[in-house]
Scaffold this motif. Structure first.
Motif, PDB file in Angstrom:
ATOM      1  N   THR A  80       0.827  -1.197   0.000  1.00 24.25           N
ATOM      2  CA  THR A  80       0.000   0.000   0.000  1.00 24.25           C
ATOM      3  C   THR A  80       0.867   1.255   0.000  1.00 24.25           C
ATOM      4  O   THR A  80       2.014   1.228   0.463  1.00 24.25           O
ATOM      5  N   SER A  81       0.317   2.339  -0.532  1.00 25.73           N
ATOM      6  CA  SER A  81       1.004   3.631  -0.427  1.00 25.73           C
ATOM      7  C   SER A  81       0.405   4.466   0.701  1.00 25.73           C
ATOM      8  O   SER A  81       0.856   5.582   0.957  1.00 25.73           O
ATOM      9  N   THR A  82      -0.612   3.939   1.377  1.00 24.65           N
ATOM     10  CA  THR A  82      -1.234   4.627   2.511  1.00 24.65           C
ATOM     11  C   THR A  82      -0.527   4.212   3.788  1.00 24.65           C
ATOM     12  O   THR A  82      -0.468   3.017   4.108  1.00 24.65           O
ATOM     13  N   ASN A  83       0.003   5.157   4.547  1.00 29.52           N
ATOM     14  CA  ASN A  83       0.864   4.816   5.689  1.00 29.52           C
ATOM     15  C   ASN A  83       0.207   5.015   7.051  1.00 29.52           C
ATOM     16  O   ASN A  83       0.877   5.041   8.077  1.00 29.52           O
ATOM     17  N   THR A  84      -1.117   5.142   7.099  1.00 25.75           N
ATOM     18  CA  THR A  84      -1.804   5.484   8.350  1.00 25.75           C
ATOM     19  C   THR A  84      -2.053   4.271   9.233  1.00 25.75           C
ATOM     20  O   THR A  84      -2.065   3.125   8.780  1.00 25.75           O
ATOM     21  N   SER A  85      -2.304   4.556  10.525  1.00 22.59           N
ATOM     22  CA  SER A  85      -2.678   3.489  11.461  1.00 22.59           C
ATOM     23  C   SER A  85      -3.987   2.841  11.039  1.00 22.59           C
ATOM     24  O   SER A  85      -4.174   1.620  11.186  1.00 22.59           O
ATOM     25  N   LYS A  86      -4.903   3.646  10.523  1.00 21.86           N
ATOM     26  CA  LYS A  86      -6.186   3.100  10.070  1.00 21.86           C
ATOM     27  C   LYS A  86      -5.978   2.051   8.986  1.00 21.86           C
ATOM     28  O   LYS A  86      -6.630   0.997   9.004  1.00 21.86           O
ATOM     29  N   LYS A  87      -5.085   2.329   8.055  1.00 19.85           N
ATOM     30  CA  LYS A  87      -4.828   1.367   6.983  1.00 19.85           C
ATOM     31  C   LYS A  87      -4.266   0.069   7.548  1.00 19.85           C
ATOM     32  O   LYS A  87      -4.670  -1.028   7.137  1.00 19.85           O
TER      33      LYS A  87
END
Length: 332
Positions: A80-87
């Motif tokens: 993934t390119s999304t680095n958030t805790s939610k992801k």
């Protein structure tokens, strides 16, 4: 032989370019990754870690859950390119009971840069933040210590496919344009056709309309030919032969090969382009009774225009490079 430093330098530079591009995309809200990009990362991971990862998601990428898996090593990745805790939490919560039976190690690879800290909800799998969330910098640390044969394999993968990966990630504007589009580097089609060509055609006789129409058609066909291929026509006229003043210009291919210092195969590419537009053909010439192939300018008007320019001490090469056919016009 390419040195170890050169191999690593190429890979590091490409990763740096990729991180910059992904950072720009993420700021604009584009966080999806194509299957092509996912497949490229899969190959990088396989080479780096001796894995045999397969795609677990063939429908579309960037779904919560697992993207890649190696059943032999019992390891799976979310890319993934999304680095958030939610992801991260969404990914872990979407892991199914069947996947937990198949895989014992779960990794999240951030294509970009991970956060400095994460808040992970309680889950039922063995997952350690500092060990199992990795980004491109972490991947590079593993790459730079690889043995030379693996670095060579990675280098060849990047050389073959990295440009395509970059293009896949480029943002397309509302008009369908993107940074690496061929339209940004393609030659502009010339647009300076003759208005009357009377310097060449001499007068408005009964056949003028037909002849002028043929000259316009010649211009359109020449406009479709790349500039480098058009220049070949100049050298056929300048370095070749003609039987008499009004005959066709021709040359043996070997002279062109020597002039341009190219192979016969490379020369044939340009000859094919010109022949496709009806500019030249391969004819049988004669040298001391021996039959020898020669490249001959076949278009009648093109030959006559070249003769016209030579007679008036004007440059054939300039005409072909600028494609300004208004030099054939007379003011009316």
């Amino acid at each position: 032989m390419i040195t170890r430093g050169s191999l690593i330098g190429k890979i590091v530079d490409d990763f740096s370019s990729l991180k910059h591009q992904l950072d720009t995309r993420n700021k604009l809200g584009f966080t999806d990754l194509s299957l092509f990009c996912e497949d490229f990362i899969k190959e990088v991971l396989n080479i780096t870690f001796n894995l045999n990862l397969k795609n677990l998601n063939q429908i579309r990428s960037n779904n919560p859950g697992l993207d890649l898996g190696d059943t032999r090593e019992e390891i799976a990745f979310q890319i993934t390119s999304t680095n958030t805790s939610k992801k991260v939490n969404d990914t872990l919560n979407k892991i199914t009971s069947q996947q937990k039976q198949t895989f014992t190690k779960f990794k999240i690879l951030i294509i970009g840069k991970k956060q400095s800290s994460y808040s992970i909800q309680t889950n039922t799998i063995d997952f350690i933040i500092n060990r199992d969330i990795i980004d491109l910098d972490d991947l590079l640390k593993s790459i730079v210590i690889l043995e030379l044969d693996k670095l060579n394999t990675l280098y060849n993968l990047f050389k073959l496919e990295f440009r395509s990966v970059k293009i896949e990630l480029e943002i397309v504007d509302k008009d369908g344009n993107f940074e690496s589009s061929y339209s940004n580097i393609a030659e502009t089609i010339p647009n300076s056709p003759p208005k009357n060509a009377l310097k060449y055609l001499q007068e408005r006789g009964k056949d003028y309309d037909k002849s002028f129409s043929e000259v316009l058609d010649l211009y359109r066909r020449l406009s479709r030919v790349p500039k480098i291929s058009r220049e070949l026509l100049f050298y056929i006229a300048d370095r070749g032969k003609m039987q008499n003043f009004n005959s066709h210009f021709s040359i043996i291919p070997e002279i062109l090969e020597r002039i341009f210092r190219i192979t016969q195969k490379e020369l044939i590419v340009d000859i094919n382009i010109l022949e496709n537009e009806g500019m030249v053909f391969i004819n049988d010439g004669d040298i001391d009774g021996r039959s020898v192939p020669q490249v001959e300018i076949s278009d009648e008007h093109l030959n006559l225009i070249f003769h016209h320019l030579v007679y008036n001490n004007e440059s054939i090469r300039t005409l072909l490079n600028t494609m300004d056919f208004t030099i054939l016009d007379e003011e009316e």
